[in-house]
Design an enzyme around this catalytic site. Structure first.
Site, short mmCIF file in Angstrom:
data_model
loop_
_atom_site.label_atom_id
_atom_site.label_comp_id
_atom_site.label_asym_id
_atom_site.label_seq_id
_atom_site.Cartn_x
_atom_site.Cartn_y
_atom_site.Cartn_z
N GLU A 25 0.83 -1.23 0.00
CA GLU A 25 0.00 0.00 0.00
C GLU A 25 0.85 1.26 0.00
O GLU A 25 0.44 2.29 -0.52
CB GLU A 25 -0.93 0.00 1.22
CG GLU A 25 -2.06 0.99 1.11
CD GLU A 25 -3.18 0.70 2.12
OE1 GLU A 25 -3.63 1.66 2.74
OE2 GLU A 25 -3.60 -0.47 2.26
N ASP B 105 -2.63 -3.18 2.91
CA ASP B 105 -3.03 -3.36 4.31
C ASP B 105 -4.13 -4.41 4.43
O ASP B 105 -5.03 -4.48 3.59
CB ASP B 105 -3.52 -2.02 4.89
CG ASP B 105 -2.35 -1.17 5.37
OD1 ASP B 105 -1.21 -1.57 5.13
OD2 ASP B 105 -2.60 -0.11 5.96
N TYR C 240 -0.88 -4.87 13.89
CA TYR C 240 -1.73 -4.08 12.99
C TYR C 240 -2.73 -3.23 13.78
O TYR C 240 -3.51 -3.77 14.57
CB TYR C 240 -2.48 -5.02 12.04
CG TYR C 240 -3.24 -4.30 10.96
CD1 TYR C 240 -2.57 -3.62 9.95
CD2 TYR C 240 -4.64 -4.29 10.95
CE1 TYR C 240 -3.27 -2.96 8.95
CE2 TYR C 240 -5.34 -3.63 9.96
CZ TYR C 240 -4.65 -2.96 8.96
OH TYR C 240 -5.34 -2.30 7.97
#
Length: 691
Positions: free
Chosen positions: A9, A105, A304
């Site tokens: 990303e 992501d 994350y």
């Protein structure tokens, strides 16, 4: 030789993947080596086309052209990212590229970003999915060794498409409809407007609140504890009781009740809980916290961040004690503490990602080198993990009921029996938590015994209004919106997702609908006059949190293949069509929606009004405008604010202190305003004793 193309990303994440995969040869826009090409998107490379791409007539805003509901959706590559899209397209079509890995992501938006690029590039090659919860090298290696079939994420992509298209349809149609009805640009959004409505309703409740006085009588007992009477609305009643109590030397103990209670450890953080605590304890905005967390994730120090789960999966149980011990060592929590892993493990409550954790890499990182904001967020996350596996905080609550002059008086006391997880919290976050209230300890007395009275006094209080929204409270309201009206067992009520709530708040501030007010740490979010006016004219279905929360729940169903995307899109289209055909301008609302006049145009004498991007002359042919993002002021290291705009319009000049020269020197100067022949503003400088 054949290659696998890895698409991340962001460039920084791409570089991290390239390093682990051994793609060490840097090219323009990608890395190459060891059988891999690693490239990246830069956020949303491909975006939905604006209405005028479907039909040139949509350049002009007109109610007659609404609703705009595309049959076949069109996409464009955004102008600022053309080059990187070209690189990705070329790589995807290289004959030596056999397959592709979507490494964006691991969430709804990451899925959308990759798939739109893949489709816009006209690529047909097979692709798989990298799904990570950590950027540690071991996690990246494991992720690439266990790539998932792309088909497992088709439903996630459908949900992302529905979200993007629904937002476009609501935003485009509602913004044009209300802007045309009220003769000025108004931004309306599917999530943004209900959030604004919450703040307007809260401020209305505060404004309408009438505080009511109440009175109590407080007795000071011989041991120093205080017992209070019930509340009286009439002062005379409380004064009468006070006079009676002052004649009494003793009170009779009617009841002594002792209850032992336990407060369970808090769960590990999801993103919203972290943002709330960071706002409450550190004064960070939701967006700042997300930015710090994203940076910590890319530095491999936390897992994350955009997660909505507060549990961990069963396969993490074995490694957790080691991680907890590492954290204790890093943050100098020396004393041995129990580690109850099972209370944070529940795989059935983990959807895309587990709760936020520090990583093993963090134990060996140089935390002193981190920016202060990141370090503080990291401390919160580590402290929460240590608390979450701790023991309950146990305490005894004592209630003493006494009788004096025929009335009941109550005293409450609390004593800690076992500090449990609060020991760790105090050790790690002590200075942030502030001074803790000393708990009153009550004497151990027998029922029906007598206690002597040392004094009695009248206390006056008043009822409190609802609290203004801080970011902490507004995030909580977004998370729990419409929970009462949703059927039992429906997951994730609320509006927005953990990943988007911060951006929604920032957009409302940026568009001038909300403003932050208050001191450095505790800022409240207040609707501006413009924000209140917008909600006043909005119909219920657009400002209702219920409808938006219902949509969020349906998007989640699409994600789980429990609902057809077409069903959802049909519902949105019907709602918009009905909105366009049934909405009329509210009587008397035009006065509310008037732009704020701040002065007179120096070119033509018409009113100058404030809008989102600057101060504009209301007269149509005149081109006078003072832009908020003003290049002349920027060069001086200043921003043109309403005070400066007011002075320029009134006096034609404004004095500025501490302007910065190109060489970094500071000086004071006066900016003079004049106009070009067509009305455009022109600035010049008058120096004080030179630069």
């Amino acid at each position: 030789m054949s290659y696998q193309l890895v698409v991340s990303e962001k460039p920084s994440v791409g570089a991290a993947y390239a390093k682990v995969l051994g793609a060490t040869n840097r090219q323009d826009g990608y890395w190459e080596g060891n059988g891999y090409l690693v490239s990246w998107c830069i956020g949303h490379l491909v975006e939905l086309a604006p209405p005028n791409v479907y039909d040139a007539k949509y350049v002009k805003w007109s109610i007659a052209d609404l609703p705009i509901l595309p049959e076949k959706w069109q996409y464009l590559v955004s102008a600022s990212t053309q080059k990187q899209f070209g690189i990705l397209q070329k790589l995807m079509h290289r004959p030596d590229v056999e397959s592709i890995v979507n490494s964006c992501d691991s969430g709804r938006e990451g899925e959308l970003i990759f798939r739109l690029v893949y489709q816009q590039a006209g690529c047909k090659k097979p692709f798989s999915r990298l799904w990570l919860s950590s950027m540690e090298e071991s996690a990246i290696r494991e992720g690439f060794a266990n790539l998932k079939p792309s088909t497992e994420y088709d439903a996630l992509y459908q949900a992302a498409l529905c979200r993007e298209r629904a937002d476009w349809m609501v935003g485009i149609n509602a913004s044009r409809l209300f802007s045309c009805l009220y003769g000025q640009p108004l931004a309306v959004g599917r999530v943004m407007t209900p959030v604004l409505a919450m703040t307007v309703v809260r401020e209305a409740a505060i404004a309408a609140f009438v505080p009511e006085k109440f009175y109590t009588v407080a007795l000071t007992l011989a041991d120093g504890s205080t017992a209070s009477s019930k509340r009286f609305t009439q002062k005379a009643d409380a004064e009468l009781l006070l006079s009676k109590c002052r004649k009494e030397e003793h009170v009779t103990v009617q009841k002594m009740e002792r209850k032992e209670k336990a407060e369970s450890p808090p769960q590990p953080y999801d993103l919203t809980a972290l943002q709330r605590d960071a706002n409450r304890l550190l004064g960070f905005t939701a967006q700042q916290t997300l930015d710090y967390a994203q940076s910590l994730y890319e530095k491999r120090l936390i897992t994350y961040p955009r997660t909505d789960s507060r549990f961990l999966t069963e396969d993490m149980a074995a490694s957790l004690p080691g991680l907890v011990m590492d954290m204790g060592r890093v943050f100098a929590v020396e004393e041995p503490f129990p580690i109850h892993v099972q209370q944070v493990i529940n795989g059935s409550k983990v959807t895309d990602h587990h709760a936020l954790l520090p990583t093993k890499s963090m134990a060996n990182a140089d935390l002193a080198a981190l920016p202060a904001g990141e370090r503080n967020v990291l401390r919160l996350i580590a402290a929460r993990l240590l608390c979450a596996v701790g023991e309950p905080y146990c305490y005894a609550e004592t209630t003493l009921t006494t009788i004096c002059a025929g009335e009941k008086f109550t005293a409450k006391g609390k004593v800690a029996l076992s500090e449990g997880w609060k020991t760790v919290e105090r050790k790690m976050l002590g200075e942030l938590l502030g001074k803790q209230k000393e708990q009153a300890v009550l004497p151990d007395v027998q029922e029906q015994s007598q206690c002597s009275v040392a004094g009695a006094e009248l206390k006056e209080g008043q009822t409190s209004p609802p609290k203004h929204f801080t970011e902490d409270l507004l995030l909580h309201a977004m998370e729990t919106a419409s929970a009462d009206s949703m059927p039992e067992g429906v997951e994730r009520q609320g509006i927005g997702t953990p990943a988007t709530r911060a951006a929604t708040i920032e957009k409302l501030v940026q568009k001038g609908f909300l403003e932050r007010k208050g001191n450095k740490k505790t800022k409240v979010l207040l609707p501006t006059d413009k924000g209140k006016a917008l909600i006043t004219v909005m119909p219920e279905e657009i400002q209702s949190a219920d409808m938006t929360a219902d949509w969020e729940a349906k998007l989640l169903q699409i994600e789980r293949s429990e609902m057809e995307p077409e069903t959802f899109m049909t519902e949105i289209k019907e709602m918009i069509s009905s909105l366009v055909t049934t909405t009329e301008a509210r009587k008397g609302a035009s006065a509310l929606m008037k732009n704020k006049i701040i002065g007179v145009c120096p070119n033509c004498g018409a009113n100058v009004v404030e809008r989102e991007k600057g101060w504009f002359c209301e007269s149509n042919p005149c081109r006078f405008v003072l832009w908020k993002d003003n290049a002349f002021f920027k060069r001086l290291g200043k921003r043109l604010d309403s005070h400066a705009a007011d002075k320029l319009l009134r006096d034609g000049r404004v004095r500025l202190k501490d302007c910065k020269s190109a060489k970094g020197k500071t000086y004071n100067a006066t900016v003079l305003l004049s106009c070009e022949a067509d009305g455009r503003s022109k600035f010049s400088l008058e120096f004080e004793g030179g630069c």
